[in-house]
Design a protein around this motif. Structure first.
Motif, short mmCIF file in Angstrom:
data_model
loop_
_atom_site.label_atom_id
_atom_site.label_comp_id
_atom_site.label_asym_id
_atom_site.label_seq_id
_atom_site.Cartn_x
_atom_site.Cartn_y
_atom_site.Cartn_z
N THR A 124 -21.97 25.73 41.92
CA THR A 124 -21.17 26.87 41.12
C THR A 124 -19.52 26.17 41.09
OG1 THR A 124 -22.50 28.46 42.07
CG2 THR A 124 -20.27 29.33 41.03
N ARG A 125 -19.11 25.50 42.09
CA ARG A 125 -17.68 25.08 42.04
C ARG A 125 -17.55 23.88 41.35
NH1 ARG A 125 -18.69 25.09 48.09
NH2 ARG A 125 -17.95 26.97 48.91
N ALA A 126 -18.59 23.27 40.95
CA ALA A 126 -18.46 22.10 40.02
C ALA A 126 -18.31 22.64 38.80
CB ALA A 126 -19.44 21.26 40.28
N ASN A 127 -19.12 23.84 38.41
CA ASN A 127 -19.30 24.45 37.10
C ASN A 127 -17.81 25.11 36.82
OD1 ASN A 127 -21.61 23.31 36.23
ND2 ASN A 127 -22.85 24.98 37.18
N LEU A 128 -17.14 25.40 37.83
CA LEU A 128 -15.87 26.22 37.47
C LEU A 128 -14.68 25.44 36.94
CD1 LEU A 128 -15.92 28.74 40.42
CD2 LEU A 128 -16.09 29.39 38.01
N ILE A 129 -14.77 24.21 37.04
CA ILE A 129 -13.80 23.23 36.64
C ILE A 129 -13.31 23.31 35.14
CG2 ILE A 129 -12.88 20.83 36.64
CD1 ILE A 129 -14.85 20.41 39.07
N GLY A 130 -14.30 23.82 34.21
CA GLY A 130 -14.25 23.81 32.88
C GLY A 130 -13.10 24.25 32.30
N PRO A 131 -12.54 25.55 32.67
CA PRO A 131 -11.47 26.31 31.92
C PRO A 131 -10.17 25.21 32.17
CG PRO A 131 -12.74 27.78 33.27
CD PRO A 131 -13.27 26.40 33.51
N VAL A 132 -10.05 24.75 33.30
CA VAL A 132 -9.02 23.60 33.50
C VAL A 132 -9.13 22.43 32.62
CG1 VAL A 132 -7.80 22.43 35.16
CG2 VAL A 132 -8.56 24.43 35.90
N VAL A 133 -10.10 21.91 32.57
CA VAL A 133 -10.31 20.62 31.89
C VAL A 133 -10.48 21.00 30.45
CG1 VAL A 133 -11.87 18.78 31.46
CG2 VAL A 133 -11.44 19.45 33.63
N GLY A 134 -11.03 21.97 30.01
CA GLY A 134 -11.18 22.47 28.67
C GLY A 134 -10.01 22.96 27.81
N VAL A 135 -9.33 23.58 28.71
CA VAL A 135 -8.13 24.39 27.85
C VAL A 135 -6.68 24.24 28.71
CG1 VAL A 135 -7.18 26.90 27.43
CG2 VAL A 135 -9.76 26.10 27.48
N ALA A 136 -6.77 24.28 29.99
CA ALA A 136 -5.31 24.22 30.67
C ALA A 136 -4.71 22.74 30.32
CB ALA A 136 -5.38 24.49 32.00
N VAL A 137 -5.38 21.79 30.71
CA VAL A 137 -4.67 20.47 30.53
C VAL A 137 -4.43 20.19 28.84
CG1 VAL A 137 -5.18 17.89 30.67
CG2 VAL A 137 -6.00 19.64 32.39
N PRO A 138 -5.14 20.58 27.99
CA PRO A 138 -4.80 20.29 26.61
C PRO A 138 -3.57 21.00 26.14
CG PRO A 138 -7.19 20.39 26.73
CD PRO A 138 -6.77 20.58 28.16
N LEU A 139 -3.50 22.39 26.74
CA LEU A 139 -2.34 23.11 26.52
C LEU A 139 -0.98 22.57 27.16
CD1 LEU A 139 -3.02 27.03 27.31
CD2 LEU A 139 -2.47 25.87 25.24
N LEU A 140 -1.07 21.88 28.31
CA LEU A 140 0.00 21.25 28.79
C LEU A 140 0.34 20.17 27.93
CD1 LEU A 140 -0.96 21.18 32.67
CD2 LEU A 140 1.06 22.80 31.43
N LEU A 141 -0.70 19.47 27.52
CA LEU A 141 -0.44 17.92 26.76
C LEU A 141 0.17 18.58 25.15
CD1 LEU A 141 -3.51 16.08 27.31
CD2 LEU A 141 -1.30 15.49 27.87
N MET A 142 -0.14 19.60 24.69
CA MET A 142 0.32 20.14 23.48
C MET A 142 1.78 20.61 23.84
SD MET A 142 -2.89 21.91 21.29
CE MET A 142 -3.20 23.05 22.78
#
Length: 114
Positions: free
Chosen positions: A34-52
């Motif tokens: 479950t912990r491994a699957n919870l990384i998705g929002p950070v990788v999928g949305v948060a990091v691209p938002l910071l880059l944008m």
């Protein structure tokens, strides 16, 4: 404060909230899979938002630079690809260690010398 700075500030705050929420959810998660699957929002949305956000700040101060735009697109695509592949392999390895296949365990129990 300009409009671009306000937009970037909102993006950074949203990314920070996502990272903190993911960290809290990982802390409360019952198992490693479950912990491994919870990384998705950070990788999928948060990091691209910071880059944008960085791209918007650069555009507002120095103007449009195609080099930075291509680098940002490649960075976002790279984060998504590495995150997806890494999450897949991490999930498979955790699943292989933590879950026992009953049929396979029964087959191995009846084999002499196994």
């Amino acid at each position: 404060m300009t409009i671009a700075e306000i937009i970037v500030s909102v993006m950074v705050v949203l990314s920070t909230v996502m990272v903190v929420a993911t960290a809290v959810a990982m802390w409360r998660a019952p198992d490693a899979l479950t912990r491994a699957n919870l990384i998705g929002p950070v990788v999928g949305v948060a990091v691209p938002l910071l880059l944008m956000g960085k791209l918007i700040i650069d555009w507002s101060t120095t103007g449009f630079d195609p080099n930075n735009f291509i680098r940002a697109i490649l960075a976002i695509a790279g984060v998504w690809i590495v995150g997806a592949v890494g999450s897949y392999y991490l999930g498979r390895s955790i699943y292989g260690v933590t879950v026992v296949d009953v049929r396979h365990a029964e087959d191995r129990a009846y084999q002499p010398g196994a």
